[in-house]
Design a protein around this motif. Structure first.
Motif, PDB file in Angstrom:
ATOM      1  N   TYR B  88      -1.599   7.213  -1.707  1.00 31.38           N
ATOM      2  CA  TYR B  88      -2.633   6.913  -2.708  1.00 31.38           C
ATOM      3  C   TYR B  88      -3.360   8.182  -3.132  1.00 31.38           C
ATOM      4  N   LEU B  89      -3.867   8.895  -2.130  1.00 36.29           N
ATOM      5  CA  LEU B  89      -4.779   9.997  -2.441  1.00 36.29           C
ATOM      6  C   LEU B  89      -4.066  11.240  -2.973  1.00 36.29           C
ATOM      7  N   ASP B  90      -2.860  11.485  -2.492  1.00 38.67           N
ATOM      8  CA  ASP B  90      -2.181  12.718  -2.899  1.00 38.67           C
ATOM      9  C   ASP B  90      -1.235  12.516  -4.072  1.00 38.67           C
ATOM     10  N   PHE B  91      -0.851  11.255  -4.315  1.00 36.95           N
ATOM     11  CA  PHE B  91       0.147  11.050  -5.360  1.00 36.95           C
ATOM     12  C   PHE B  91      -0.290  10.080  -6.456  1.00 36.95           C
ATOM     13  N   LYS B  92      -0.538   8.830  -6.065  1.00 42.51           N
ATOM     14  CA  LYS B  92      -0.747   7.793  -7.082  1.00 42.51           C
ATOM     15  C   LYS B  92      -2.044   7.995  -7.876  1.00 42.51           C
ATOM     16  N   ILE B  93      -3.134   8.234  -7.156  1.00 43.75           N
ATOM     17  CA  ILE B  93      -4.411   8.429  -7.836  1.00 43.75           C
ATOM     18  C   ILE B  93      -4.380   9.663  -8.745  1.00 43.75           C
ATOM     19  N   PRO B  94      -3.910  10.822  -8.230  1.00 44.64           N
ATOM     20  CA  PRO B  94      -3.830  11.984  -9.132  1.00 44.64           C
ATOM     21  C   PRO B  94      -2.930  11.742 -10.344  1.00 44.64           C
ATOM     22  N   GLU B  95      -1.870  10.959 -10.146  1.00 47.94           N
ATOM     23  CA  GLU B  95      -0.954  10.662 -11.251  1.00 47.94           C
ATOM     24  C   GLU B  95      -1.673   9.878 -12.353  1.00 47.94           C
ATOM     25  N   ILE B  96      -2.400   8.846 -11.951  1.00 42.63           N
ATOM     26  CA  ILE B  96      -3.134   8.047 -12.940  1.00 42.63           C
ATOM     27  C   ILE B  96      -4.209   8.911 -13.606  1.00 42.63           C
ATOM     28  N   ASP B 208       0.801   1.617 -13.755  1.00 42.97           N
ATOM     29  CA  ASP B 208       0.497   2.304 -12.498  1.00 42.97           C
ATOM     30  C   ASP B 208      -0.633   1.620 -11.734  1.00 42.97           C
ATOM     31  N   ILE B 209      -1.612   1.100 -12.487  1.00 40.21           N
ATOM     32  CA  ILE B 209      -2.721   0.419 -11.828  1.00 40.21           C
ATOM     33  C   ILE B 209      -2.222  -0.860 -11.148  1.00 40.21           C
ATOM     34  N   PHE B 210      -1.358  -1.588 -11.824  1.00 41.29           N
ATOM     35  CA  PHE B 210      -0.780  -2.790 -11.207  1.00 41.29           C
ATOM     36  C   PHE B 210      -0.002  -2.435  -9.942  1.00 41.29           C
ATOM     37  N   GLU B 211       0.767  -1.358 -10.023  1.00 33.34           N
ATOM     38  CA  GLU B 211       1.542  -0.913  -8.858  1.00 33.34           C
ATOM     39  C   GLU B 211       0.611  -0.554  -7.705  1.00 33.34           C
ATOM     40  N   LEU B 212      -0.439   0.195  -8.040  1.00 38.17           N
ATOM     41  CA  LEU B 212      -1.393   0.620  -7.026  1.00 38.17           C
ATOM     42  C   LEU B 212      -2.051  -0.598  -6.390  1.00 38.17           C
ATOM     43  N   GLU B 213      -2.427  -1.549  -7.227  1.00 36.28           N
ATOM     44  CA  GLU B 213      -3.093  -2.741  -6.724  1.00 36.28           C
ATOM     45  C   GLU B 213      -2.190  -3.516  -5.768  1.00 36.28           C
ATOM     46  N   ARG B 214      -0.942  -3.631  -6.151  1.00 31.90           N
ATOM     47  CA  ARG B 214       0.018  -4.332  -5.320  1.00 31.90           C
ATOM     48  C   ARG B 214       0.168  -3.640  -3.975  1.00 31.90           C
ATOM     49  N   ASP B 215       0.243  -2.320  -4.012  1.00 34.87           N
ATOM     50  CA  ASP B 215       0.385  -1.550  -2.789  1.00 34.87           C
ATOM     51  C   ASP B 215      -0.854  -1.676  -1.905  1.00 34.87           C
ATOM     52  N   LEU B 216      -2.021  -1.611  -2.530  1.00 35.95           N
ATOM     53  CA  LEU B 216      -3.271  -1.734  -1.772  1.00 35.95           C
ATOM     54  C   LEU B 216      -3.400  -3.122  -1.136  1.00 35.95           C
ATOM     55  N   ASN B 217      -2.995  -4.142  -1.884  1.00 38.22           N
ATOM     56  CA  ASN B 217      -3.040  -5.489  -1.317  1.00 38.22           C
ATOM     57  C   ASN B 217      -2.157  -5.587  -0.086  1.00 38.22           C
ATOM     58  N   ASN B 218      -0.972  -4.978  -0.194  1.00 39.17           N
ATOM     59  CA  ASN B 218      -0.063  -5.014   0.937  1.00 39.17           C
ATOM     60  C   ASN B 218      -0.629  -4.236   2.122  1.00 39.17           C
ATOM     61  N   HIS B 219      -1.264  -3.129   1.824  1.00 32.63           N
ATOM     62  CA  HIS B 219      -1.898  -2.316   2.861  1.00 32.63           C
ATOM     63  C   HIS B 219      -2.940  -3.138   3.623  1.00 32.63           C
ATOM     64  N   GLY B 220      -3.776  -3.836   2.869  1.00 31.94           N
ATOM     65  CA  GLY B 220      -4.796  -4.688   3.487  1.00 31.94           C
ATOM     66  C   GLY B 220      -4.174  -5.813   4.293  1.00 31.94           C
ATOM     67  N   HIS B 221      -3.098  -6.338   3.768  1.00 28.49           N
ATOM     68  CA  HIS B 221      -2.339  -7.399   4.422  1.00 28.49           C
ATOM     69  C   HIS B 221      -1.815  -6.950   5.782  1.00 28.49           C
ATOM     70  N   ILE B 222      -1.238  -5.756   5.808  1.00 27.41           N
ATOM     71  CA  ILE B 222      -0.675  -5.220   7.049  1.00 27.41           C
ATOM     72  C   ILE B 222      -1.787  -4.989   8.066  1.00 27.41           C
ATOM     73  N   GLU B 223      -2.920  -4.492   7.582  1.00 29.37           N
ATOM     74  CA  GLU B 223      -4.038  -4.292   8.505  1.00 29.37           C
ATOM     75  C   GLU B 223      -4.500  -5.621   9.094  1.00 29.37           C
ATOM     76  N   ASP B 224      -4.657  -6.616   8.226  1.00 24.35           N
ATOM     77  CA  ASP B 224      -5.205  -7.884   8.692  1.00 24.35           C
ATOM     78  C   ASP B 224      -4.214  -8.704   9.504  1.00 24.35           C
ATOM     79  N   LEU B 225      -2.952  -8.685   9.079  1.00 34.13           N
ATOM     80  CA  LEU B 225      -1.978  -9.580   9.706  1.00 34.13           C
ATOM     81  C   LEU B 225      -1.212  -8.954  10.862  1.00 34.13           C
TER      82      LEU B 225
END
Lengths: 200, 249
Positions: B88-96, B208-225
């Motif tokens: 997120y921080l080194d690639f996706k965010i700078p890209e957007i 890219d925002i949709f992609e990021l959102e999807r990835d972030l949701n999955n990240h939260g999912h992995i943390e919680d589940l």
């Protein structure tokens, strides 16, 4: 409550199906969707089983020589949307009630879909007013300028609770949840000026 | 469709190309040939069950991982989660960010509107970074040190008690505002930003925002589940060990 839309989506491309679903969700009408990705010999049977209100179909998946099933007398009259790309023949196009040009840009796609939704009478703009009321607009401005709920309540001589209710409605109508998002909205729509915020 | 060990890795990408960045986090890169998921995992010395749980939660958000939780090391998960942070921080965010910077050149946005978009995105970036730093500096070190203390048979009562003072639940924090900002950004672009006809770049940004959102949701999912249940199990084991030790005294 409006009837839940039943959509039959007949399209071989996974990506296009996913894209259409994303677009449909963004239109905000609740819907039920059945996906088909292969040519159907028995389109009519499927349609009779599901009774979809909207059928989005790629012309390539319509078996040759078949006319699209319609039966106005039994009150079954689905809207057919052809999922076409540039270069599809006029004859093919004429089979459908509406055309969605997959090569079109976002605006064009959304405009077509909104038109269809209006035809179906499920458009939320008809059942619910999605423009902001005078009161909501004045609250939006105050929020965008950085006022807290309490400050707004004092200013407008209403309770904090009422302010919160208004804010919930504003968020529901606009689809914007955060203060900074509301500020951007207010500036884009010229409800406030950028200098006003910088000054405060 | 569930992804399984016998599928070819190439098939997995055909099935869902959104998994590419996920594979990269495991240091798996393109050029799979005919190798199966199992073979690729073996070549990279990866725990196959762990790999499958991660790709399946990503592939199907309704998939609920349960089977192999006990066999995963928390450190394995944290390694993965840190790599998603870096993505997120080194690639996706700078890209957007870069695309937003370029957008006026394409002529699809007025200067003043571009500034609004930039400022809004910057404040989102700031919040996301703050949130990620908190996890990296507080939550993950706690989990790693809990695992190390438990893994060490020679850990003293004092060490066990010390780490036992914390609980993963205290760190649970809602990501609400960070999520809300991204949600708002989507709607601002989709609904309210006036654009000219030539808005290819804006489409790219939205995508890219949709992609990021999807990835972030999955990240939260992995943390919680996955992560939280594993840590809760470790905390239970810690308490059991402390009880046993105090009974022996």
């Amino acid at each position: 409550m409006y009837n839940r839309l039943c959509i039959l989506l007949i399209e071989p491309s996974f990506l296009i199906r996913e894209g259409l679903k994303t677009m449909l969700s963004n239109l905000g009408n609740p819907y039920r969707l059945e996906e088909i990705d292969t040519p159907l010999d028995d389109l009519e049977k499927l349609i009779n089983r599901l009774h979809p209100t909207l059928i989005m179909i790629n012309p390539l998946l319509i078996p040759k020589m078949i006319t699209l099933p319609r039966d106005p007398e039994s009150n079954f009259n689905p809207i057919y949307i052809g999922l076409i790309s540039n270069g599809v023949s006029t004859k093919t196009k004429s089979k459908f009630d509406n055309l969605l040009n997959l090569d079109g840009d976002r605006h064009e796609l959304f405009k077509t879909m909104e038109k269809v939704m209006q035809q179906l009478g499920t458009s939320q703009t008809e059942t619910d007013n999605y423009t902001l009321s005078e009161r909501e607009l004045s609250i939006l401005k105050l929020v965008a300028l950085g006022n807290t709920n309490n400050e707004i309540a004092d200013r407008l001589f209403i309770s904090t609770h009422t302010v919160m209710t208004h804010r919930k409605n504003i968020t529901r109508k606009l689809g914007i949840k955060t203060v900074s998002g509301l500020t951007v909205y207010a500036i884009l729509n010229q409800h406030i000026k950028m200098e006003e915020i910088q000054g405060s | 469709m569930r992804i399984n060990k016998d599928m070819k890795m190439a098939e997995v990408i055909h099935l869902n190309h959104h998994l590419l960045p996920v594979l990269n986090r495991f240091d798996i890169h393109l050029g799979f040939g005919e190798r199966s998921v199992e073979t690729v995992c073996r070549d990279h010395a990866l725990n196959i069950d762990f790999f499958l749980e991660i790709v399946n939660t990503f592939h199907d958000p309704s998939y609920f991982p349960v089977r192999h939780l006990q066999s995963f090391k928390a450190s394995m998960l944290i390694d993965y989660l840190q790599k998603t942070h870096a993505y997120y921080l080194d690639f996706k965010i700078p890209e957007i960010r870069q695309n937003i910077r370029q957008i006026t050149q394409e002529g699809s946005l007025q200067n003043s509107h571009k500034k609004l978009l930039e400022d809004f995105f910057d404040s989102y970036q700031h919040e996301l970074t703050t949130h990620i730093n908190k996890e990296e500096q507080r939550v993950y070190p706690y989990v790693i040190s809990l695992e190390n203390t438990l893994d060490n048979p020679a850990s003293t009562v004092k060490e066990l008690q010390e780490i036992g003072r914390y609980s993963i639940l205290e760190y649970e924090e809602d990501h609400d505002d960070v999520e809300a900002k991204l949600f708002d950004l989507k709607n601002i672009i989709i609904k309210y930003l006036p654009t000219s006809k030539n808005n290819k770049l804006l489409n790219v940004i939205l995508h890219d925002i949709f992609e990021l959102e999807r990835d972030l949701n999955n990240h939260g999912h992995i943390e919680d589940l996955i992560l939280v249940p594993i840590v809760e199990n470790m905390e239970k084991a810690l308490r059991a060990r402390l009880n046993k030790l105090s009974a022996n005294v």
